[in-house]
Write a protein that holds these residues in place. Structure first.
Motif, mmCIF file in Angstrom:
data_model
loop_
_atom_site.group_PDB
_atom_site.id
_atom_site.type_symbol
_atom_site.label_atom_id
_atom_site.label_comp_id
_atom_site.label_asym_id
_atom_site.label_seq_id
_atom_site.Cartn_x
_atom_site.Cartn_y
_atom_site.Cartn_z
ATOM 1 N N ASP A 144 68.209 25.065 -0.223
ATOM 2 C CA ASP A 144 66.801 25.472 -0.206
ATOM 3 C C ASP A 144 65.801 24.334 0.019
ATOM 4 O O ASP A 144 65.036 23.995 -0.880
ATOM 5 C CB ASP A 144 66.461 26.164 -1.525
ATOM 6 N N PRO A 145 65.751 23.736 1.194
ATOM 7 C CA PRO A 145 64.666 22.768 1.457
ATOM 8 C C PRO A 145 63.291 23.439 1.382
ATOM 9 O O PRO A 145 62.341 22.884 0.849
ATOM 10 C CB PRO A 145 64.973 22.275 2.873
ATOM 11 N N GLN A 146 63.151 24.587 1.978
ATOM 12 C CA GLN A 146 62.094 25.592 1.798
ATOM 13 C C GLN A 146 60.659 25.085 1.830
ATOM 14 O O GLN A 146 59.878 25.357 0.909
ATOM 15 C CB GLN A 146 62.348 26.359 0.506
ATOM 16 N N ILE A 179 65.896 27.422 4.893
ATOM 17 C CA ILE A 179 65.526 26.192 5.594
ATOM 18 C C ILE A 179 64.013 26.025 5.542
ATOM 19 O O ILE A 179 63.494 24.911 5.466
ATOM 20 C CB ILE A 179 66.019 26.229 7.054
ATOM 21 N N VAL A 180 63.296 27.153 5.589
ATOM 22 C CA VAL A 180 61.839 27.168 5.432
ATOM 23 C C VAL A 180 61.483 28.320 4.488
ATOM 24 O O VAL A 180 62.336 29.089 4.063
ATOM 25 C CB VAL A 180 61.116 27.330 6.787
ATOM 26 N N ASP A 181 60.198 28.420 4.183
ATOM 27 C CA ASP A 181 59.719 29.469 3.276
ATOM 28 C C ASP A 181 58.917 30.505 4.067
ATOM 29 O O ASP A 181 57.694 30.553 3.998
ATOM 30 C CB ASP A 181 58.861 28.850 2.178
ATOM 31 N N ASP A 182 59.616 31.297 4.879
ATOM 32 C CA ASP A 182 59.067 32.394 5.678
ATOM 33 C C ASP A 182 58.320 31.950 6.935
ATOM 34 O O ASP A 182 58.177 32.748 7.861
ATOM 35 C CB ASP A 182 58.144 33.305 4.852
ATOM 36 N N ASP A 183 57.825 30.718 6.986
ATOM 37 C CA ASP A 183 57.111 30.257 8.178
ATOM 38 C C ASP A 183 58.123 29.637 9.136
ATOM 39 O O ASP A 183 58.413 28.431 9.086
ATOM 40 C CB ASP A 183 56.031 29.242 7.797
ATOM 41 N N ASN A 351 76.884 26.600 -7.499
ATOM 42 C CA ASN A 351 75.567 27.064 -7.088
ATOM 43 C C ASN A 351 74.652 25.836 -7.020
ATOM 44 O O ASN A 351 74.191 25.333 -8.045
ATOM 45 C CB ASN A 351 75.048 28.103 -8.076
ATOM 46 N N VAL A 352 74.418 25.359 -5.818
ATOM 47 C CA VAL A 352 73.780 24.060 -5.599
ATOM 48 C C VAL A 352 72.288 24.148 -5.880
ATOM 49 O O VAL A 352 71.610 25.099 -5.478
ATOM 50 C CB VAL A 352 74.031 23.591 -4.150
ATOM 51 N N GLY A 353 71.774 23.142 -6.554
ATOM 52 C CA GLY A 353 70.344 23.065 -6.812
ATOM 53 C C GLY A 353 69.545 22.907 -5.524
ATOM 54 O O GLY A 353 70.083 22.640 -4.440
ATOM 55 N N ALA A 354 68.241 23.056 -5.617
ATOM 56 C CA ALA A 354 67.367 23.090 -4.443
ATOM 57 C C ALA A 354 66.838 21.703 -4.096
ATOM 58 O O ALA A 354 66.424 20.940 -4.977
ATOM 59 C CB ALA A 354 66.196 24.033 -4.690
#
Length: 530
Positions: A144-146, A179-183, A351-354
């Protein structure tokens, strides 16, 4: 790859037109790129026995390196399953050149453009033989780079990627979704940053990587595929096999709008591919949504029947590791019969952290980067996976920009009244702790005593929450997350019957791969009168 089942086809020997004449990319060739330029020269021979897939069917190249029989409809992404001992060519954007999207494009009506048409894209796949290297594979794992903005992309660059460059070597990288947060317009910027690490990088999609204006699950990853290729894939190294699975089933007309699960086409791919996989190597299954049940009672977060079906396919493999993300916390889960696992030993899911921690939230430090601690008290960062021969592996969590790679976070009161009832304690957040970890502490070098595992929020994050509450103005763009019970927190009571003055607290915890971890802090006992 979301499509119905087709039979697996094994190509024996056929005569084909040039790859550019097959608009679906369902036919073409794989060749040995002897000079490493990524283009086929007249004297470069084809490679036989290489598997090529469209995420449902798998075919094998003939003795001249040619394949046929994939994706009759022309809508799927075709990819080569990179074999061990070979290196893939590199695209202009730095990603491994192992896939071909439909050259006619798809989803142009979507907000972020879907798959752009690229005439002539169906060129041959280039592989070159890998130079001899030391045994053992090192991989970087990003959950989650997000980013939701260009500012967040810069945090990702400065907080995660730049400190790795020149400090940590690896042969492979893997991003586990969001990889991104919706954008989705941020994909190129994110890829430019990640590509500076100059290693092959694989991407699994997450629920924030969807085309949210798509009308169906089948079309919900068109823009993702345009940037990162297949949403279900396989990649082989001498030490390990990596299988990436899109496990976000989009439900555009329902609430929730997605659920964890797999599709018939993916099971067709797995059933065909796993029959060819050697069992002496580690089999890594990488996905976004965890396979363990993180939903409310009666509302599973991952479809139970799909999990059981996947586990049935994996049960005869002696060396399996599941990698997931999504939770913005971190934990180890060992699946057993209660989860539908029938293998000889418990099945390990990490379950890998973000990388973004809690969505790049919290007060900024002197470098202008948000604190980003996750809700379970784990600092944001990334993980590394080391794989040896015979399926042996090790995992390490690396807090962002921490030169000491601290594995334990401590919290204790600064001062207590001497002689007070010992109602206060030291808390140890063992970031890679497991349910059976035996964590101990001692005071001033004395006897080691067991700490109690507790299901409580991390006190350090609770303190951040209190600061946010008390602040008259925002301390950052977004507050730190509300602390939630941590699955890897231990407590030990602090004695108050010692001499007045400063006392040292030392904590030790076993780590399955790093050995014994230690951390220290202090507290002070003061004399006080009513």
């Amino acid at each position: 790859m979301k499509a119905p089942i087709f039979c697996t086809v094994l190509l024996l020997a056929v005569s084909l037109p040039a790859a550019a004449e097959t608009p679906s990319c369902g036919a073409g060739a794989v060749f040995e790129d002897a000079n490493g330029n990524g283009r086929r020269e007249p004297d470069e021979a084809g490679l036989g026995g290489i598997q090529v897939s469209d995420g449902v069917d798998i075919v094998e190249t003939d003795s001249s390196g040619r394949y046929n029989g994939l994706d009759g409809g022309g809508s799927r992404t075709v990819f080569v399953i990179k074999p061990a001992g070979f290196v893939a060519a590199v695209r202009a954007d730095g990603l491994p050149d192992v896939w071909r999207n439909p050259p006619s494009g798809a989803g142009s009506q979507l907000k972020y453009g879907g798959i752009r048409p690229v005439p002539g894209l169906c060129r041959d796949f280039a592989l070159r033989r890998e130079a001899k290297r030391r045994p053992g594979l090192d991989a970087l794992l990003f959950g989650d780079p997000q980013p939701k903005s260009a500012a967040d992309v810069d945090y990702y660059r400065r907080d995660i990627v730049a400190p790795i460059a020149g400090r940590r070597s690896a042969q492979l990288g893997l991003s586990l979704g969001d990889i991104v947060d919706d954008d989705l317009s941020l994909y190129p910027a994110m890829n430019r940053v990640t590509a500076t690490l100059r290693i092959p990088w694989l991407h699994v999609p997450g629920n924030h990587d969807l085309d949210l204006d798509a009308a169906s699950d089948e079309d919900s990853l068109l823009t993702f595929r345009n940037s990162f290729g297949p949403d279900t894939f396989a990649w082989e190294e001498p030490e390990a096999i990596f299988v990436g699975l899109d496990d976000v089933v989009y439900q555009p007309d329902r609430k929730p709008a997605y659920i964890g699960g797999l599709r018939e086409g993916q099971f067709a791919f797995l059933e065909s591919y796993l029959r060819t996989v050697a069992k002496d190597r580690l089999l890594v299954i990488a996905a976004h949504i965890p396979f363990f049940d993180a939903g409310k009672p009666g509302k599973p977060s991952f479809r139970v029947a799909d999990r059981e079906r996947l586990f049935a396919l994996l049960k005869d493999f002696p060396h399996v590791l599941l990698l997931t993300a999504h939770s913005h916390t971190q934990r180890h889960v060992f699946h057993d019969a209660a989860d539908g696992w029938r293998g000889a030993a418990p099945l390990h899911e990490y379950n890998v952290g973000a990388a973004c921690g809690a969505f790049w939230s919290g007060a900024k430090d002197t470098a202008g980067i948000p604190d980003a601690t996750m809700a379970d008290g784990t600092p944001n960062g990334y993980a590394t996976l080391r794989v040896e021969n015979a399926g042996r592996y090790s995992l390490v969590w690396h807090p962002a920009r921490d030169p000491d790679d601290a594995g334990i976070g401590l919290h204790a009161p600064k001062a207590l009244r001497r002689g007070a009832w010992p109602a206060w304690g030291v808390y140890a957040n063992v970031y890679m702790g497991r349910d059976d970890s035996r964590v101990q502490y001692r005071i001033d070098g004395g006897e080691w005593k067991a700490m109690d595992k507790v299901e409580k929020p991390d006190p350090r994050l609770l303190a951040e929450n209190a600061k946010d509450d008390a602040a008259e103005r925002l301390r950052g763009y977004d507050r730190s997350p509300e602390a939630e019970p941590s699955p890897h927190l231990w407590r030990g009571a602090l004695p108050t019957d010692l001499a007045a003055g400063t006392h040292e607290i030392e904590v030790r915890a076993p780590d399955a791969w790093r050995g014994e971890l230690r951390a220290r802090t202090r507290y002070r006992l003061q004399e006080a009168s009513p």
